[in-house]
Design a protein around this motif. Structure first.
Motif, PDB file in Angstrom:
ATOM      1  N   TYR A 123      25.838  76.590 -13.684  1.00  0.00           N
ATOM      2  CA  TYR A 123      24.768  75.966 -14.457  1.00  0.00           C
ATOM      3  C   TYR A 123      23.460  76.743 -14.360  1.00  0.00           C
ATOM      4  CZ  TYR A 123      23.297  74.048  -9.915  1.00  0.00           C
ATOM      5  OH  TYR A 123      22.899  73.904  -8.614  1.00  0.00           O
ATOM      6  N   ALA A 124      22.662  76.594 -15.407  1.00  0.00           N
ATOM      7  CA  ALA A 124      21.343  77.228 -15.467  1.00  0.00           C
ATOM      8  C   ALA A 124      20.374  76.425 -14.619  1.00  0.00           C
ATOM      9  CB  ALA A 124      20.863  77.300 -16.913  1.00  0.00           C
ATOM     10  N   ALA A 125      20.012  76.978 -13.480  1.00  0.00           N
ATOM     11  CA  ALA A 125      18.938  76.424 -12.665  1.00  0.00           C
ATOM     12  C   ALA A 125      17.653  77.156 -13.063  1.00  0.00           C
ATOM     13  CB  ALA A 125      19.259  76.583 -11.182  1.00  0.00           C
ATOM     14  N   SER A 126      16.584  77.000 -12.291  1.00  0.00           N
ATOM     15  CA  SER A 126      15.305  77.556 -12.736  1.00  0.00           C
ATOM     16  C   SER A 126      14.439  78.013 -11.578  1.00  0.00           C
ATOM     17  CB  SER A 126      14.545  76.501 -13.554  1.00  0.00           C
ATOM     18  OG  SER A 126      13.221  76.941 -13.824  1.00  0.00           O
ATOM     19  N   SER A 127      13.712  79.090 -11.816  1.00  0.00           N
ATOM     20  CA  SER A 127      12.748  79.571 -10.819  1.00  0.00           C
ATOM     21  C   SER A 127      11.612  78.577 -10.623  1.00  0.00           C
ATOM     22  CB  SER A 127      12.183  80.930 -11.243  1.00  0.00           C
ATOM     23  OG  SER A 127      11.508  80.836 -12.484  1.00  0.00           O
ATOM     24  N   SER A 128      11.451  77.638 -11.562  1.00  0.00           N
ATOM     25  CA  SER A 128      10.399  76.625 -11.408  1.00  0.00           C
ATOM     26  C   SER A 128      10.630  75.755 -10.171  1.00  0.00           C
ATOM     27  CB  SER A 128      10.326  75.734 -12.652  1.00  0.00           C
ATOM     28  OG  SER A 128      11.499  74.949 -12.779  1.00  0.00           O
ATOM     29  N   THR A 129      11.850  75.755  -9.658  1.00  0.00           N
ATOM     30  CA  THR A 129      12.180  74.997  -8.454  1.00  0.00           C
ATOM     31  C   THR A 129      11.352  75.451  -7.245  1.00  0.00           C
ATOM     32  OG1 THR A 129      14.419  74.535  -9.233  1.00  0.00           O
ATOM     33  CG2 THR A 129      14.093  74.422  -6.873  1.00  0.00           C
TER      34      THR A 129
END
Length: 327
Positions: A123-129
């Protein structure tokens, strides 16, 4: 693991920028591909080069509807989950819809994948995490507090994926994308990403507006590096490489001022007037982090990741595509 022929992938959000590039790549590699999209942010024209391919199937549906998810995942070996409502500003304006799509929709897809006995859910996670974590480079196990509703939703995705791995035995891999750009990225709309938006403005001899003084920096990541990570994620047979998350980036950073300089250089080869376009500056954007740089050591070690395209390499290719297709 013999993959390709007789291997079926479900790519959610397959009509979007990243999703359609993944569809095209895996069809070329001989996979069967199912695309699930509701066309809220994706576009049918992104599918035109392969919509009649014998190994391609389009399911028009919404991840917020569990029955649509269940229909799409039937007979699927691997899920590449790209469907989401992106954009930090959009999530600040409308946190309810962002949460509905990115959290409830994600949980629907996990549940459908579990029930269909899918082999692996990437799944596409995000650097915004990484939120307010100031350390550079960003290392996967050191995150801060989220700075936007969007960032919260992407972190919740990681928590749900971990629970489904531990509780139900569903193999999951999260890919924390860092500022992905490239062909097919939409330059239009209020929430357009910075690179295609600036490219279109420069091609029209309009002045791009940089948020802040232009010294914020990002780990800009060309689409082909992202495709490589997705392929490595479904192909790995290393048990230590699954049920975790990876930074998906090039591992370098450039300021927005540097970015615009490169864009003007590459575009002025097509139209010399672009070199003289003035750059304007506006206020910083709410929810933005000052600097972003990924450590890609974990992906190198466990997946054998070796990204080929730097910002400059990718921009040169992307600019050529935009000039040919969107002028």
């Amino acid at each position: 693991m013999k993959m390709g022929i007789n291997t079926t992938l479900l790519i959610t959000g397959g009509a979007g920028f990243i999703g359609s590039n993944l569809c095209e790549h895996f069809l070329r590699k001989g996979y069967r591909v199912v695309c699930l999209d509701n066309f809220s942010t994706g576009h049918k024209h992104n599918l035109k080069d392969f919509e009649n391919h014998e190994n391609f199937r389009l399911v028009v549906g919404d991840i917020r509807n569990l029955k649509d998810c269940e229909a799409a995942v039937q007979g699927v070996d691997y899920v590449l989950h790209q469907a989401a409502l992106g954009s930090v500003p959009r999530s600040i304006i409308d946190p309810l819809t962002t949460n509905d799509v990115n959290v409830s929709g994600f949980l629907n897809m996990l549940t459908a994948a579990r029930d269909a006995k899918v082999k692996r859910f990437v799944y596409a996670a995000s650097s915004s995490t990484y939120g307010d974590s100031e350390g550079l480079p960003k290392v996967e196990d050191a995150i801060g507090k989220p700075l936007s509703p969007y960032a919260i939703t992407k972190y919740v995705n990681e928590l749900y994926a971990e629970i489904f791995s531990k509780t139900y035995g569903l193999e999951t891999i999260g890919l924390r994308y860092f500022n992905v750009f490239g062909r097919k990225q939409d330059p239009n709309g209020a929430y357009a990403a910075v690179i295609p938006k600036f490219v279109m403005q420069l091609m029209q001899l309009e002045s791009p507006v940089i948020n802040g003084d232009g010294n914020y920096s990002r780990d800009f990541t060309y689409i082909d590096n992202v495709i490589l990570m997705n392929e490595l994620a479904i192909r790995t047979e290393n048990n230590l490489a699954v049920n975790t998350v990876y930074n998906t980036a090039f591992g370098d950073r450039n300021t927005l001022n540097e970015l615009v300089g490169y864009l003007k250089d590459y575009l002025s080869k097509y139209d010399a007037r672009i070199a003289e376009v003035e750059i304007k500056y506006g206020p910083n954007r709410a929810g933005d982090i000052p600097h972003s740089l990924a450590s890609i050591e974990k992906a190198k070690k466990l997946l054998g990741y070796n990204p080929e395209y730097s910002l400059q390499d990718g921009l040169e290719k992307a600019v050529g595509w935009y000039w040919e297709n969107l002028r």
